[in-house]
Design a protein around this motif. Structure first.
Motif, PDB file in Angstrom:
ATOM      1  N   THR A  58      25.825 -13.952  40.033  1.00 34.02           N
ATOM      2  CA  THR A  58      25.643 -12.502  40.025  1.00 34.02           C
ATOM      3  C   THR A  58      24.204 -12.104  40.356  1.00 34.02           C
ATOM      4  O   THR A  58      23.910 -10.914  40.463  1.00 34.02           O
ATOM      5  CB  THR A  58      26.038 -11.912  38.657  1.00 34.02           C
ATOM      6  OG1 THR A  58      25.134 -12.409  37.659  1.00 34.02           O
ATOM      7  CG2 THR A  58      27.474 -12.270  38.300  1.00 34.02           C
ATOM      8  N   LEU A  81      23.571 -13.580  48.042  1.00 34.63           N
ATOM      9  CA  LEU A  81      23.506 -12.181  47.602  1.00 34.63           C
ATOM     10  C   LEU A  81      22.105 -11.635  47.868  1.00 34.63           C
ATOM     11  O   LEU A  81      21.107 -12.236  47.458  1.00 34.63           O
ATOM     12  CB  LEU A  81      23.843 -12.074  46.113  1.00 34.63           C
ATOM     13  CG  LEU A  81      23.924 -10.677  45.517  1.00 34.63           C
ATOM     14  CD1 LEU A  81      25.052  -9.869  46.157  1.00 34.63           C
ATOM     15  CD2 LEU A  81      24.112 -10.764  44.004  1.00 34.63           C
ATOM     16  N   GLY A  85      21.670  -6.280  45.909  1.00 36.10           N
ATOM     17  CA  GLY A  85      22.916  -6.453  45.172  1.00 36.10           C
ATOM     18  C   GLY A  85      24.120  -5.781  45.792  1.00 36.10           C
ATOM     19  O   GLY A  85      25.196  -5.762  45.196  1.00 36.10           O
ATOM     20  N   TYR A 114      36.685 -11.153  45.763  1.00 36.54           N
ATOM     21  CA  TYR A 114      35.794 -11.085  44.600  1.00 36.54           C
ATOM     22  C   TYR A 114      34.575 -10.209  44.912  1.00 36.54           C
ATOM     23  O   TYR A 114      34.210  -9.323  44.117  1.00 36.54           O
ATOM     24  CB  TYR A 114      35.364 -12.494  44.184  1.00 36.54           C
ATOM     25  CG  TYR A 114      34.175 -12.513  43.272  1.00 36.54           C
ATOM     26  CD1 TYR A 114      34.285 -12.138  41.937  1.00 36.54           C
ATOM     27  CD2 TYR A 114      32.922 -12.902  43.743  1.00 36.54           C
ATOM     28  CE1 TYR A 114      33.182 -12.135  41.096  1.00 36.54           C
ATOM     29  CE2 TYR A 114      31.812 -12.913  42.913  1.00 36.54           C
ATOM     30  CZ  TYR A 114      31.943 -12.522  41.601  1.00 36.54           C
ATOM     31  OH  TYR A 114      30.850 -12.516  40.777  1.00 36.54           O
ATOM     32  N   LEU A 115      33.954 -10.430  46.055  1.00 35.66           N
ATOM     33  CA  LEU A 115      32.727  -9.703  46.399  1.00 35.66           C
ATOM     34  C   LEU A 115      32.984  -8.204  46.571  1.00 35.66           C
ATOM     35  O   LEU A 115      32.195  -7.379  46.102  1.00 35.66           O
ATOM     36  CB  LEU A 115      32.105 -10.277  47.673  1.00 35.66           C
ATOM     37  CG  LEU A 115      31.568 -11.700  47.549  1.00 35.66           C
ATOM     38  CD1 LEU A 115      31.125 -12.226  48.916  1.00 35.66           C
ATOM     39  CD2 LEU A 115      30.427 -11.782  46.542  1.00 35.66           C
ATOM     40  N   ARG A 119      32.828  -7.226  42.532  1.00 37.67           N
ATOM     41  CA  ARG A 119      31.386  -6.973  42.539  1.00 37.67           C
ATOM     42  C   ARG A 119      31.023  -5.649  43.198  1.00 37.67           C
ATOM     43  O   ARG A 119      29.921  -5.155  43.024  1.00 37.67           O
ATOM     44  CB  ARG A 119      30.652  -8.122  43.258  1.00 37.67           C
ATOM     45  CG  ARG A 119      30.749  -9.474  42.575  1.00 37.67           C
ATOM     46  CD  ARG A 119      30.047  -9.518  41.228  1.00 37.67           C
ATOM     47  NE  ARG A 119      28.732  -8.926  41.237  1.00 37.67           N
ATOM     48  CZ  ARG A 119      27.620  -9.518  41.649  1.00 37.67           C
ATOM     49  NH1 ARG A 119      27.654 -10.767  42.053  1.00 37.67           N
ATOM     50  NH2 ARG A 119      26.468  -8.883  41.648  1.00 37.67           N
TER      51      ARG A 119
END
Length: 178
Positions: A58, A81, A85, A114-115, A119
């Motif tokens: 993260t 990443l 962010g 997921y990203l 996120r």
């Protein structure tokens, strides 16, 4: 961090993965379009696994997911990443013996989900050697748009290579996921 699909487990790399990691990264066909040289020693693999194993998925920087099929390490997906962010770079590698089974597509698709969906990223980018036709097809299949072609941009392994730049926005991802 652990992600799953019907066939795959995407998890952190561990020290136990180092021998298999070194083996597939030492394959000249696997390394051909990548930034490392083959052979990739066990010591290099142990150091890499130790470094990325301690990374926080993260936090800004690179995180590497192991791609596991039936308890066997078959490849990896890296996510870089950005500091903001909101965007990331992605890369992937699959051992020659496990190519052609859709594992890379399935793994990258799951990481993208997921990203974007968990996120909340705005954008994911990828870059590949223009000669890497299989990678270009994978990115296109997943909805990436080719955004650039840098001619003779990278000096690697004794030659100049063209780089293709790809991008995928969250809105595009959502449109193809529906």
């Amino acid at each position: 961090m652990r992600l799953t699909t019907e066939r795959l487990v995407l998890r952190p790399l561990t020290a136990a993965d180092a021998p298999a990691f070194a083996a597939y990264r030492s394959d000249p066909e696997v390394a051909r379009y990548q930034g490392w040289e083959a052979p990739f020693s066990l010591a290099q693999a142990e150091e890499f696994v130790r470094d990325v194993g301690a990374a926080d998925p993260t936090a800004p920087g690179w995180y590497q997911f192991a791609i596991e099929v039936g308890g066997v390490l078959v490849g990896d997906v890296g996510v870089g990443l950005h500091e903001n962010g909101m965007q990331a770079d992605i890369g992937y590698t699959v051992a020659t013996a496990h190519q052609g089974h859709g594992y890379a597509t399935e793994a990258v698709r799951r990481v993208l989900a997921y990203l974007f969906e968990v996120r909340g990223l705005h954008r994911v980018s990828a870059e590949c050697d223009a000669r890497n036709v299989r990678s270009v097809r994978l990115l296109t299949r997943l909805g990436f748009r080719q955004e650039g072609h840098r001619v003779q941009h990278t000096w690697i392994k004794g030659e100049w290579t063209d780089d293709l730049l790809f991008g995928l926005l969250a809105a595009q991802w959502r449109a193809t996921a529906d």
